[in-house]
Design a protein around this motif. Structure first.
Motif, short mmCIF file in Angstrom:
data_model
loop_
_atom_site.label_atom_id
_atom_site.label_comp_id
_atom_site.label_asym_id
_atom_site.label_seq_id
_atom_site.Cartn_x
_atom_site.Cartn_y
_atom_site.Cartn_z
N UNK A 1 29.97 13.64 40.64
CA UNK A 1 30.34 14.31 41.89
C UNK A 1 31.85 14.53 41.98
N UNK A 2 32.63 13.54 41.53
CA UNK A 2 34.07 13.55 41.78
C UNK A 2 34.92 14.17 40.68
N UNK A 3 34.37 14.34 39.47
CA UNK A 3 35.22 14.73 38.34
C UNK A 3 35.89 16.09 38.56
N UNK A 4 35.15 17.09 39.05
CA UNK A 4 35.71 18.43 39.24
C UNK A 4 36.20 18.69 40.66
N UNK A 5 36.27 17.65 41.50
CA UNK A 5 36.66 17.84 42.89
C UNK A 5 38.08 18.36 43.02
N UNK A 6 39.00 17.82 42.23
CA UNK A 6 40.39 18.28 42.32
C UNK A 6 40.51 19.76 41.99
N UNK A 7 39.75 20.20 41.00
CA UNK A 7 39.73 21.61 40.60
C UNK A 7 39.14 22.47 41.72
N UNK A 8 38.04 22.00 42.31
CA UNK A 8 37.36 22.76 43.36
C UNK A 8 38.19 22.81 44.64
N UNK A 9 38.84 21.72 44.98
CA UNK A 9 39.61 21.64 46.22
C UNK A 9 40.76 22.64 46.21
N UNK A 10 41.50 22.69 45.11
CA UNK A 10 42.61 23.65 45.02
C UNK A 10 42.10 25.06 44.77
N UNK A 11 41.07 25.18 43.93
CA UNK A 11 40.56 26.50 43.57
C UNK A 11 39.96 27.26 44.73
N UNK A 12 39.41 26.53 45.72
CA UNK A 12 38.79 27.19 46.86
C UNK A 12 39.80 27.95 47.71
N UNK A 13 41.07 27.62 47.56
CA UNK A 13 42.11 28.27 48.36
C UNK A 13 43.12 29.07 47.54
N UNK A 14 42.91 29.15 46.22
CA UNK A 14 43.88 29.83 45.37
C UNK A 14 44.06 31.30 45.75
N UNK A 15 42.95 32.02 45.91
CA UNK A 15 43.04 33.45 46.22
C UNK A 15 43.70 33.71 47.58
N UNK A 16 43.27 33.05 48.67
CA UNK A 16 43.98 33.25 49.94
C UNK A 16 45.45 32.85 49.87
N UNK A 17 45.77 31.79 49.10
CA UNK A 17 47.16 31.35 48.96
C UNK A 17 48.02 32.45 48.34
N UNK A 18 47.54 33.04 47.25
CA UNK A 18 48.30 34.08 46.56
C UNK A 18 48.54 35.28 47.47
N UNK A 19 47.51 35.67 48.23
CA UNK A 19 47.65 36.80 49.16
C UNK A 19 48.61 36.43 50.29
N UNK A 20 48.52 35.21 50.79
CA UNK A 20 49.33 34.79 51.93
C UNK A 20 50.82 34.73 51.62
N UNK A 21 51.21 34.35 50.40
CA UNK A 21 52.64 34.21 50.10
C UNK A 21 53.29 35.54 49.73
#
Length: 453
Positions: A269-289
């Motif tokens: 459950x936890x191994x890919x959580x760090x990847x998923x947590x940041x990845x879920x916001x990568x696209x909105x982040x790039x557009x927002x900045x």
């Protein structure tokens, strides 16, 4: 925590020469798995990050966009209907193509229909219909994943498993890139031709639906795995209900009877959580900045694609060169630390080179981590009677992090700001590394052994 060490002859396969390492990627079975990986990776972003960009451009707030991660629920529950895939025949399709291939073709045709339905929705006017369309895409995509995973594990001999996993993951991520950067390029092209934005997005999704046919053609060209055919023959005298019951009970009871099974599940459950947590916001982040979707698409399609390919094959080499536990350490640490590059990008701002570095780091380390993680999951599934069910259970648990534990990422980003958000995403990796060390000290990975059916 114990640092990773190079594999000894008793803990992993001896390091291959470069000629041997590359030759195995040209084997027909590996090439089939590669093409199916592309078909599996394509729909995930259509109900995830690409849909988030569409919603953001339509004026939907960040909190709602973050909650839309919940439409990925089918990826966490797919083990519930995986026994049906293991045990039941699809009328006409199974008779014509076989146990695994019949389900492959059937699920892909339904997936095409679901994507076309999502293409007809409007995020600004009918978010409920968007959610329903995205949910259908996720259900059909998860069903395709169930079959592809079973097909991959059963069709590849041990000597081709590492190459198969590397090819599958690289192609999977390429499929995701096509359904993110590819869609953005297509939508921008339609907009440049004076087509309304909403209609441009519709046609972008229609093109993605057509690309699923690549997987359908591959399924038709493949041959039914010998292991699957043998399992089918062994249960041919049983009733449909009996086969479903045995697939369901056998998959769960066999896994839970293993030592430290619950800790292993927590690690999954936890191994890919760090990847998923940041990845879920990568696209909105790039557009927002301040980057445009064209800038984002160009970077992802260019350096992102290259980094994914290199990372996928590097992950395959690591999985074959080092022991399983050492490989997991390498992948786990790399995918966590790489999130700091986005924190740096948030401080730098709209710099094309900085974006290229960040996207490259994300795709390279993400591909390595995923190949190694897939190797671990595959090593846990060794009975062709319920390969689909057991692998679906494990990947469904892995999707818990992506779907539920990361669903509040948008609110965290709004509360902390982007630089702090990506630092937090690194901290999120710590529990998985603690579990990895705990399992290593108790010999869990020695008991798992090499990947083979």
């Amino acid at each position: 925590m114990t640092a990773p060490e190079a594999a000894s002859p008793t803990s992993a396969t001896p390091a291959p020469t470069w000629r041997e390492a590359w030759a195995v990627y040209l084997q027909p079975r590996v090439l089939i798995v590669l093409m199916l990986g592309f078909s599996s990776g394509l729909p995930l972003a259509l109900s995830g990050s690409t849909l988030q960009i569409w919603m953001r451009e339509s004026g939907v707030d960040l909190g709602t966009i973050g909650l839309f991660a919940l439409v990925g629920t089918p990826y966490t529950l797919k083990f519930l209907w995986a026994p049906l895939v293991d045990a039941l025949h699809v009328p006409i399709f199974t008779r014509a193509f076989g146990r695994r291939r019949g389900w492959l073709v059937f699920s892909q045709l339904l997936l095409i229909g679901a994507i076309l339905l999502l293409a007809l929705t409007d995020p600004a006017r009918s978010p409920l219909f968007v959610a329903l369309g995205a949910l259908l895409v996720a259900v059909m995509s998860a069903t395709q994943d169930i079959v592809v995973d079973a097909f991959r594990v059963e069709s590849l001999p041990e000597s081709e498993q590492a190459a198969g996993m590397a090819s599958y993951v690289a192609a999977y991520r390429i499929g995701m890139l096509v359904s993110t950067a590819g869609v953005l390029v297509i939508v921008s092209g339609f907009e440049g031709a004076d087509i309304a934005r909403s209609l441009a997005w519709t046609w972008g999704y229609v093109v993605m639906a057509a690309l699923i046919l690549i997987g359908t053609v591959t399924a038709l060209a493949a041959t039914e795995p010998t292991q699957s055919a043998a399992a089918e023959a062994a249960t041919s005298t049983e009733t449909a209900f009996s086969r479903v019951l045995h697939a369901a009970i056998g998959a769960f009871s066999e896994f839970l009877s293993r030592k430290y099974a619950w800790v292993a599940l927590a690690f999954v459950v936890s191994f890919k959580l760090t990847d998923a947590f940041s990845g879920s916001m990568t696209a909105p982040f790039v557009i927002d900045i301040g980057f445009s979707k064209v800038d984002y698409a160009a970077i992802v399609k260019g350096v992102g694609l290259t980094a994914t390919l290199i990372g996928g094959f590097a992950g395959g080499y690591v999985a074959r060169r080092y022991s399983l536990v050492a490989s997991l350490w390498i992948g786990g640490v790399l995918q966590a630390v790489s999130n700091l590059v986005f924190a740096w990008l948030a401080l730098v701002g709209t710099n094309q080179w900085a974006l290229a570095v960040a996207i490259s780091a994300e795709n390279f380390t993400g591909a390595i981590g995923t190949v190694i993680f897939v190797a671990y999951l595959s090593a846990l599934c060794q009975n062709p009677l319920h390969t689909a069910t057991q692998y679906a259970l494990l990947t469904a648990l892995a999707a818990v992090g992506r779907t539920y534990l990361s669903s509040g990422a948008g609110y965290v980003a709004e509360a902390t700001g982007w630089p702090q958000f990506f630092v937090i995403s690194v901290v999120v990796a710590i529990p998985s590394l603690i579990l990895l060390a705990w399992l290593q000290r108790r010999g869990h990975f020695d008991a798992v052994g090499p990947v083979k059916v």
